[in-house]
Structure formats: structure tokens, C-alpha cells
Design an enzyme around this catalytic site. Structure first.
Site, short mmCIF file in Angstrom:
data_model
loop_
_atom_site.label_atom_id
_atom_site.label_comp_id
_atom_site.label_asym_id
_atom_site.label_seq_id
_atom_site.Cartn_x
_atom_site.Cartn_y
_atom_site.Cartn_z
N GLY A 47 2.53 3.79 -1.13
CA GLY A 47 2.90 2.37 -1.00
C GLY A 47 3.61 1.78 -2.19
O GLY A 47 4.17 0.68 -2.11
N ASP A 102 0.11 -0.58 -4.98
CA ASP A 102 0.79 -1.61 -4.20
C ASP A 102 -0.08 -2.85 -4.04
O ASP A 102 0.35 -3.96 -4.27
CB ASP A 102 1.24 -1.06 -2.83
CG ASP A 102 0.12 -0.36 -2.06
OD1 ASP A 102 -1.03 -0.28 -2.55
OD2 ASP A 102 0.39 0.12 -0.93
N ASP A 105 -7.22 -4.54 -2.85
CA ASP A 105 -7.87 -5.19 -1.70
C ASP A 105 -9.37 -5.21 -1.95
O ASP A 105 -9.87 -6.04 -2.68
CB ASP A 105 -7.47 -4.41 -0.44
CG ASP A 105 -7.93 -5.06 0.84
OD1 ASP A 105 -8.17 -6.27 0.84
OD2 ASP A 105 -8.07 -4.34 1.86
N LYS A 133 -5.51 -9.23 -3.34
CA LYS A 133 -6.17 -9.96 -2.27
C LYS A 133 -7.62 -10.17 -2.69
O LYS A 133 -8.52 -9.47 -2.20
CB LYS A 133 -6.14 -9.07 -1.02
CG LYS A 133 -5.51 -9.69 0.21
CD LYS A 133 -5.86 -8.88 1.44
CE LYS A 133 -4.77 -7.97 1.91
NZ LYS A 133 -5.14 -7.24 3.15
N PHE A 154 -3.06 -9.26 6.59
CA PHE A 154 -2.58 -7.88 6.48
C PHE A 154 -1.07 -7.89 6.33
O PHE A 154 -0.36 -8.36 7.19
CB PHE A 154 -3.00 -7.04 7.68
CG PHE A 154 -2.86 -5.57 7.39
CD1 PHE A 154 -3.89 -4.87 6.78
CD2 PHE A 154 -1.67 -4.91 7.67
CE1 PHE A 154 -3.75 -3.52 6.47
CE2 PHE A 154 -1.52 -3.55 7.35
CZ PHE A 154 -2.56 -2.86 6.76
N VAL A 155 -0.60 -7.37 5.20
CA VAL A 155 0.82 -7.43 4.91
C VAL A 155 1.46 -6.04 4.99
O VAL A 155 0.80 -5.03 4.76
CB VAL A 155 1.08 -8.04 3.51
CG1 VAL A 155 0.78 -9.52 3.51
CG2 VAL A 155 0.26 -7.32 2.43
N ASP A 161 2.42 -0.21 4.28
CA ASP A 161 2.53 0.25 5.66
C ASP A 161 1.41 -0.28 6.53
O ASP A 161 0.37 -0.72 6.06
CB ASP A 161 2.47 1.78 5.70
CG ASP A 161 1.04 2.30 5.43
OD1 ASP A 161 0.46 1.92 4.41
OD2 ASP A 161 0.52 3.04 6.28
N ARG A 167 7.31 0.49 5.90
CA ARG A 167 7.44 0.61 4.44
C ARG A 167 8.83 0.21 3.96
O ARG A 167 9.02 -0.18 2.81
CB ARG A 167 7.16 2.04 3.97
CG ARG A 167 5.72 2.50 4.17
CD ARG A 167 5.47 3.74 3.33
NE ARG A 167 4.28 4.48 3.72
CZ ARG A 167 3.05 4.26 3.26
NH1 ARG A 167 2.85 3.28 2.41
NH2 ARG A 167 2.04 5.00 3.65
#
Ligand code: IMP
Ligand code: MG
Length: 184
Positions: A47, A102, A105, A133, A154-155, A161, A167
Site C-alpha cells: 500500500g 500507508d 488503523d 485513523k 474505509f478509504v 486497496d 491502488r
């Protein structure tokens, strides 16, 4: 939003020019903080690719680059387990190591990777993430460099991805919830 993505995305969260500006700013901070030090940049696959390419272009530092691959497996009952899919090739001992991901979370990935890297006895160990996040955090981990703090959505895009897709989007977008709800 580009029309070809309208069926899949709810909105553009971070447009390309904003990504470009912020990543250049992060690179300036890193260039300042690591001036003189020989840096080992350790990005996690996959990512980070677009973020990393843009960041590296703006880093005015002597550095080396070595990827780590981390994957998670879920079997439905136990919490997911992390495994390494690509080991470091370069020696991290006594080096200034910058771990790049990336998105931060729950923090499980970074906490796990940081513990592994720490065992290699780097001279210093810091983390740099494009997105944070904080609402979903389960591990007490914070990144030293954060591009954008985002809400609990959710990005995808700019390297991130959903089921290995999206991506290549040049921006960060919010995936329509019905798409991942359908996937379980
Ligand atoms: P953590 O271990 O929960 O902190 O998750 C980190 C990894 O989960 C990231 O490297 C991403 O691969 C993935 N991830 C978490 N949130 C998102 C998201 O909103 N979009 C895409 N991938 C995500
Ligand atoms: Mg990832």
C-alpha cells in the site's frame, strides 16, 4: 470525481494536489530531522508504493531502501495472525530506521513490525504513515510523522486497496459501504 469511479466511491476524501503538497511537506520535515544521518527507509508492501514514490522524490538525504512484506490471515474464529512475506535484506543494526506505512488503523500491524525491528537494534526507529485513523486504535501505537488524520471510513486509492483493487487511483477516496458490506 472522475466518472469511471462514481459507482464504487462515495466521495474523494483527499484530492491529488492536496496529497502532493502534504507529502512534500512531510519530506521537508524528514529531510530536516535526519540531516547528516544515513537513513534506512523500510516501507511495508504494497500500500505504500505511490506515497513512497512521491516522498522519496522530495527527500534530499542519503538513504537506503528495503521493503518488508506483511500479510494477515483470518480464519473467521481467531483474531487475524500476521506473517512476514518479505524479510529485510539490509542490516538495520545501528541504523536510523524509518518505517513507512500507508495507514495506521487498529495499530496491530505497526505494533507487530516495530517489535520485530526493535530486536534488530537500530540506532533509532521512527514511523511515518500517510493516513491515521485514530478512532479504530486497539494498540497503543502512534506514528511520528502523519500525513492526514481521517475519520473512521474505509478509504482506497493512492496505493490503498480493497481486495487488491483501486491502488492506482491518484487520489484517496471513500469506498461505498455497500461494496465492502457485500464482501463480508
Ligand atoms: P492495522 O493493523 O489495523 O493498523 O491496519 C493496517 C493495515 O490495514 C494497513 O496497512 C492497510 O493495509 C489496512 N487498512 C486499514 N484501514 C484501511 C482502509 O481504510 N483502506 C485500505 N486499507 C486499510
Ligand atoms: Mg497494507
Amino acid at each position: 470525481m472522475p466518472p469511471q469511479w462514481r459507482a464504487d466511491l462515495q466521495e474523494v476524501l483527499i484530492p491529488a494536489p492536496q496529497l502532493r503538497r502534504r507529502v512534500a511537506e512531510m519530506a521537508r520535515a524528514l529531510t530536516r530531522d535526519y540531516a547528516g544521518g544515513d537513513l534506512l527507509v523500510v516501507p511495508l508492501l504494497t500500500g505504500t508504493i505511490l506515497f513512497l514514490a512521491d516522498l522519496l522524490r522530495c527527500l534530499a538525504l542519503p538513504l537506503r531502501l528495503d521493503f518488508l512484506g506483511v500479510s494477515s490471515y483470518r480464519d473467521g474464529t481467531r483474531p487475524r495472525e500476521l506473517i512476514l512475506t518479505k524479510e529485510l535484506r539490509l542490516d538495520a543494526r545501528d541504523r536510523h530506521v524509518l518505517l513507512v506505512d500507508d495507514i495506521l488503523d487498529t495499530g496491530r500491524t505497526l505494533a507487530w513490525v516495530l517489535a520485530r525491528l526493535q530486536r534488530l537494534q537500530p540506532r533509532s526507529l521512527r514511523t511515518c504513515v500517510l493516513l491515521d485513523k485514530p478512532a479504530r486504535r486497539l494498540e497503543p501505537v502512534q506514528a511520528d510523522y502523519v500525513g492526514f488524520t481521517i475519520p473512521d471510513v474505509f478509504v482506497v486509492g493512492y496505493g490503498l486497496d480493497f481486495a487488491e483493487r483501486y491502488r492506482n487511483l491518484p487520489f484517496v477516496g471513500v469506498l461505498r459501504p455497500e461494496l465492502y458490506a457485500a464482501a463480508g
